[in-house]
Motif scaffolding. Structure first.
Motif, PDB file in Angstrom:
ATOM      1  N   SER A  65      -4.781 -63.647 -56.993  1.00  0.00           N
ATOM      2  CA  SER A  65      -3.751 -62.416 -57.375  1.00  0.00           C
ATOM      3  C   SER A  65      -2.674 -63.187 -56.857  1.00  0.00           C
ATOM      4  O   SER A  65      -1.327 -62.606 -57.639  1.00  0.00           O
ATOM      5  CB  SER A  65      -4.257 -61.395 -56.525  1.00  0.00           C
ATOM      6  OG  SER A  65      -3.171 -60.354 -56.521  1.00  0.00           O
ATOM      7  N   ARG A  66      -2.417 -63.838 -55.943  1.00  0.00           N
ATOM      8  CA  ARG A  66      -1.004 -64.371 -55.342  1.00  0.00           C
ATOM      9  C   ARG A  66      -0.560 -65.208 -56.398  1.00  0.00           C
ATOM     10  O   ARG A  66       0.643 -65.311 -56.643  1.00  0.00           O
ATOM     11  CB  ARG A  66      -1.234 -65.186 -54.143  1.00  0.00           C
ATOM     12  CG  ARG A  66      -1.293 -64.168 -52.889  1.00  0.00           C
ATOM     13  CD  ARG A  66      -0.944 -65.103 -51.540  1.00  0.00           C
ATOM     14  NE  ARG A  66      -2.253 -65.958 -51.388  1.00  0.00           N
ATOM     15  CZ  ARG A  66      -3.287 -65.750 -50.828  1.00  0.00           C
ATOM     16  NH1 ARG A  66      -3.771 -64.511 -50.296  1.00  0.00           N
ATOM     17  NH2 ARG A  66      -4.256 -66.765 -50.731  1.00  0.00           N
ATOM     18  N   THR A  67      -1.325 -66.126 -57.117  1.00  0.00           N
ATOM     19  CA  THR A  67      -0.954 -66.922 -58.261  1.00  0.00           C
ATOM     20  C   THR A  67      -0.439 -66.029 -59.315  1.00  0.00           C
ATOM     21  O   THR A  67       0.391 -66.516 -59.811  1.00  0.00           O
ATOM     22  CB  THR A  67      -2.210 -68.002 -58.558  1.00  0.00           C
ATOM     23  OG1 THR A  67      -2.575 -68.700 -57.557  1.00  0.00           O
ATOM     24  CG2 THR A  67      -1.581 -68.727 -59.898  1.00  0.00           C
ATOM     25  N   PHE A  68      -1.173 -65.043 -59.719  1.00  0.00           N
ATOM     26  CA  PHE A  68      -0.759 -64.235 -60.944  1.00  0.00           C
ATOM     27  C   PHE A  68       0.840 -63.749 -60.436  1.00  0.00           C
ATOM     28  O   PHE A  68       1.589 -63.711 -61.466  1.00  0.00           O
ATOM     29  CB  PHE A  68      -1.561 -63.144 -61.111  1.00  0.00           C
ATOM     30  CG  PHE A  68      -2.952 -63.666 -61.697  1.00  0.00           C
ATOM     31  CD1 PHE A  68      -3.062 -64.801 -62.482  1.00  0.00           C
ATOM     32  CD2 PHE A  68      -4.127 -62.818 -61.530  1.00  0.00           C
ATOM     33  CE1 PHE A  68      -4.283 -65.268 -63.025  1.00  0.00           C
ATOM     34  CE2 PHE A  68      -5.338 -63.251 -62.011  1.00  0.00           C
ATOM     35  CZ  PHE A  68      -5.534 -64.533 -62.720  1.00  0.00           C
ATOM     36  N   THR A  69       0.857 -63.151 -59.241  1.00  0.00           N
ATOM     37  CA  THR A  69       2.050 -62.539 -58.871  1.00  0.00           C
ATOM     38  C   THR A  69       3.115 -63.645 -58.900  1.00  0.00           C
ATOM     39  O   THR A  69       4.178 -63.005 -59.322  1.00  0.00           O
ATOM     40  CB  THR A  69       2.029 -61.802 -57.426  1.00  0.00           C
ATOM     41  OG1 THR A  69       0.948 -60.822 -57.605  1.00  0.00           O
ATOM     42  CG2 THR A  69       3.250 -61.283 -56.883  1.00  0.00           C
ATOM     43  N   THR A  70       2.948 -64.634 -58.135  1.00  0.00           N
ATOM     44  CA  THR A  70       4.065 -65.692 -58.143  1.00  0.00           C
ATOM     45  C   THR A  70       4.481 -66.209 -59.700  1.00  0.00           C
ATOM     46  O   THR A  70       5.619 -66.085 -59.886  1.00  0.00           O
ATOM     47  CB  THR A  70       3.572 -66.963 -57.415  1.00  0.00           C
ATOM     48  OG1 THR A  70       3.274 -66.446 -55.882  1.00  0.00           O
ATOM     49  CG2 THR A  70       4.676 -68.125 -57.412  1.00  0.00           C
ATOM     50  N   GLU A  71       3.320 -66.442 -60.818  1.00  0.00           N
ATOM     51  CA  GLU A  71       3.871 -66.741 -61.914  1.00  0.00           C
ATOM     52  C   GLU A  71       4.442 -65.546 -62.822  1.00  0.00           C
ATOM     53  O   GLU A  71       5.279 -65.944 -63.531  1.00  0.00           O
ATOM     54  CB  GLU A  71       2.704 -67.536 -62.620  1.00  0.00           C
ATOM     55  CG  GLU A  71       2.184 -68.629 -61.793  1.00  0.00           C
ATOM     56  CD  GLU A  71       1.432 -69.752 -62.360  1.00  0.00           C
ATOM     57  OE1 GLU A  71       1.463 -69.701 -63.828  1.00  0.00           O
ATOM     58  OE2 GLU A  71       0.945 -70.504 -61.864  1.00  0.00           O
ATOM     59  N   ILE A  72       4.144 -64.486 -62.403  1.00  0.00           N
ATOM     60  CA  ILE A  72       4.674 -63.217 -63.120  1.00  0.00           C
ATOM     61  C   ILE A  72       6.005 -62.960 -62.919  1.00  0.00           C
ATOM     62  O   ILE A  72       7.051 -62.825 -63.567  1.00  0.00           O
ATOM     63  CB  ILE A  72       3.621 -61.979 -62.973  1.00  0.00           C
ATOM     64  CG1 ILE A  72       2.423 -62.079 -63.769  1.00  0.00           C
ATOM     65  CG2 ILE A  72       4.594 -60.692 -63.413  1.00  0.00           C
ATOM     66  CD1 ILE A  72       1.720 -60.888 -63.493  1.00  0.00           C
ATOM     67  N   GLN A  73       6.502 -63.254 -61.466  1.00  0.00           N
ATOM     68  CA  GLN A  73       7.732 -63.014 -61.232  1.00  0.00           C
ATOM     69  C   GLN A  73       8.422 -64.190 -61.467  1.00  0.00           C
ATOM     70  O   GLN A  73       9.767 -63.799 -61.976  1.00  0.00           O
ATOM     71  CB  GLN A  73       7.665 -63.020 -59.491  1.00  0.00           C
ATOM     72  CG  GLN A  73       7.125 -61.580 -58.947  1.00  0.00           C
ATOM     73  CD  GLN A  73       6.995 -61.800 -57.227  1.00  0.00           C
ATOM     74  OE1 GLN A  73       6.940 -62.878 -56.739  1.00  0.00           O
ATOM     75  NE2 GLN A  73       6.708 -60.577 -56.749  1.00  0.00           N
ATOM     76  N   GLN A 122       9.383 -63.255 -64.986  1.00  0.00           N
ATOM     77  CA  GLN A 122      10.539 -62.085 -65.215  1.00  0.00           C
ATOM     78  C   GLN A 122      11.611 -62.592 -64.694  1.00  0.00           C
ATOM     79  O   GLN A 122      12.901 -62.225 -65.573  1.00  0.00           O
ATOM     80  CB  GLN A 122       9.990 -60.981 -64.271  1.00  0.00           C
ATOM     81  CG  GLN A 122       8.946 -60.161 -64.614  1.00  0.00           C
ATOM     82  CD  GLN A 122       8.073 -59.104 -63.481  1.00  0.00           C
ATOM     83  OE1 GLN A 122       8.357 -59.577 -62.001  1.00  0.00           O
ATOM     84  NE2 GLN A 122       7.398 -58.273 -64.034  1.00  0.00           N
TER      85      GLN A 122
END
Length: 329
Positions: free
Chosen positions: A17-25, A28
Motif C-alpha cells: 500500500s505504501r508503494t502504491f501511495t508513493t507512486e500515485i502521489q 499526481q
C-alpha cells in the motif's frame, strides 16, 4: 546461517500500500507539471521526418526500451538505442533527421552526455526526460521534461521505483498524444500487430481463408440427392452449392435441407437436389474482412457462407470452422 526477518501478511500488505501511495502521489505531482514543454515535445515528434531514437542506461534504459516499443506500435517510427552500446558504435544508427529522446533521472549519466554532444553536432534534435531540470542533460537538450519525484517507493530512497514509473507514464502520455494527433485507429494498430488477435481479426480477409476451386462442393440443380450427398461428404462442408451452367449459385443444399426432405418425402433417392435446396443463400464479397463474415454467420446462425465476386459469380465458400482455424473468432 542467516535468518530472514519474518513479516506478517498485514505488514506485507501495508508495504504494498505504501508503494502504491508513493507512486500515485508521484504521478499526481507529475500531472500537475505538464506544460508547454510537453506540447513542444509532441509537436516536434509529429514534425520529425526521421525516427525517434530512445536511449538510456540502467533502469532508465529499461524504461526507454518500453517507450520506444510503445511509440513504434502506435504510429511513431521509433527504436531503442542502448547508451553504452551507442558510444561503441551503435551511434551510427542516429541521423540528423531523427529525434533523440534521452532518459536519465540524474541527468548526468556519462554515456548520455557523450551521446548528446555527438548528436548536437549532427543537428539531431534532443528531448530529455530527467528528474533534475538543472542537470547537464537538461541544459543541453532542446526540450527538457521534468520527471522529478519527491521520493522513491524504496524505503532506502535508493532503488528507482517512483522515478521509473514517472518516466514510463510520461513516455506513455507522449505516445498517446501523438497517436491521437495522427488519428491512429484500430486498422493502423492492426497493421503493426499482424501476429496478435486484433491484427488477425482486422487484417484477415475472406479471400485469405475461403475454400475455393476443387475444395468447393458444387452440383447442378438436376443432380440426384444420392450424388449430391456424395459431393457433400467428399468436401466436408456440411453442404453443397447448387450452381447454374454459368457458375452462378442458385441455391445451397445443407444437412438441414436433407433432414427436411426426408421428413416430407420419405424416399428421396430419385429426387433432384433442386427439390429441397434453400434459395438465396447468404453471400459475402471476397475482399470483405473475415470478421464481418463471422458476425453475419453468428447473427444468422449459419455454418456456411458463399463468397461471390462483383458479378455474382461463385468464388468460394466459408465454413465456421475456417474462421475458428484462422483464429478470427
Amino acid at each position: 546461517m542467516h535468518t530472514l526477518p519474518q513479516m506478517t501478511p498485514q505488514a506485507l500488505r501495508l508495504s504494498a500500500s505504501r508503494t502504491f501511495t508513493t507512486e500515485i502521489q508521484a504521478l499526481q505531482a507529475l500531472q500537475g507539471r505538464i506544460d508547454a514543454s510537453f506540447d513542444n515535445t509532441v509537436q516536434a515528434i509529429l514534425a520529425c521526418s526521421g525516427r525517434v531514437v530512445v536511449t538510456g542506461i540502467g533502469k532508465s534504459g529499461h524504461i526507454a526500451r518500453k517507450i520506444a516499443a510503445t511509440l513504434a506500435s502506435t504510429g511513431t517510427p521509433a527504436f531503442f538505442m542502448h547508451a553504452a552500446e551507442a558510444i561503441h558504435g551503435d551511434l551510427g544508427m542516429l541521423t540528423g533527421q531523427d529525434i533523440l529522446l534521452a532518459i536519465s533521472y540524474s541527468g548526468s549519466a556519462q554515456e548520455l552526455i557523450t551521446i548528446i554532444s555527438v548528436a548536437k553536432r549532427m543537428g539531431t534534435r534532443i528531448i530529455a526526460i530527467t528528474g533534475h531540470p538543472d542537470s547537464e542533460l537538461a541544459h543541453n537538450a532542446d526540450i527538457a521534461l521534468d520527471a522529478a519525484v519527491s521520493q522513491e517507493a524504496c524505503p532506502l530512497n535508493l532503488a528507482p521505483t517512483a522515478s521509473t514509473t514517472a518516466a514510463l507514464v510520461l513516455g506513455d502520455a507522449i505516445a498517446v498524444a501523438c497517436l491521437e494527433a495522427r488519428g491512429f485507429n484500430q486498422e493502423d494498430f492492426a497493421r503493426s500487430h499482424p501476429g496478435g488477435a486484433l491484427g488477425r481479426r482486422l487484417l484477415t480477409s475472406v479471400s485469405d481463408i475461403m475454400r475455393s476451386g476443387a475444395a468447393l462442393p458444387c452440383v447442378s440443380p438436376n443432380t440426384l440427392i444420392p450424388d449430391a450427398l456424395t459431393e457433400m461428404s467428399s468436401k466436408g462442408m456440411g453442404m453443397t452449392i447448387v450452381v447454374d451452367p454459368a457458375h452462378h449459385p442458385v441455391g445451397i443444399f445443407t444437412d438441414g435441407d436433407l433432414r427436411r426432405m426426408i421428413a416430407q418425402h420419405g424416399d428421396i433417392r430419385t429426387l433432384p437436389v433442386s427439390a429441397g435446396m434453400s434459395l438465396h443463400p447468404r453471400a459475402i464479397d471476397a475482399r470483405a474482412p473475415a470478421i464481418e463474415a463471422a458476425t453475419i454467420m453468428d447473427a444468422n446462425k449459419l455454418n456456411q457462407m458463399l463468397v461471390l465476386d462483383t458479378d455474382g459469380l461463385l468464388l468460394g465458400a466459408l465454413h465456421m470452422h475456417d474462421l475458428l482455424a484462422a483464429k478470427v473468432i
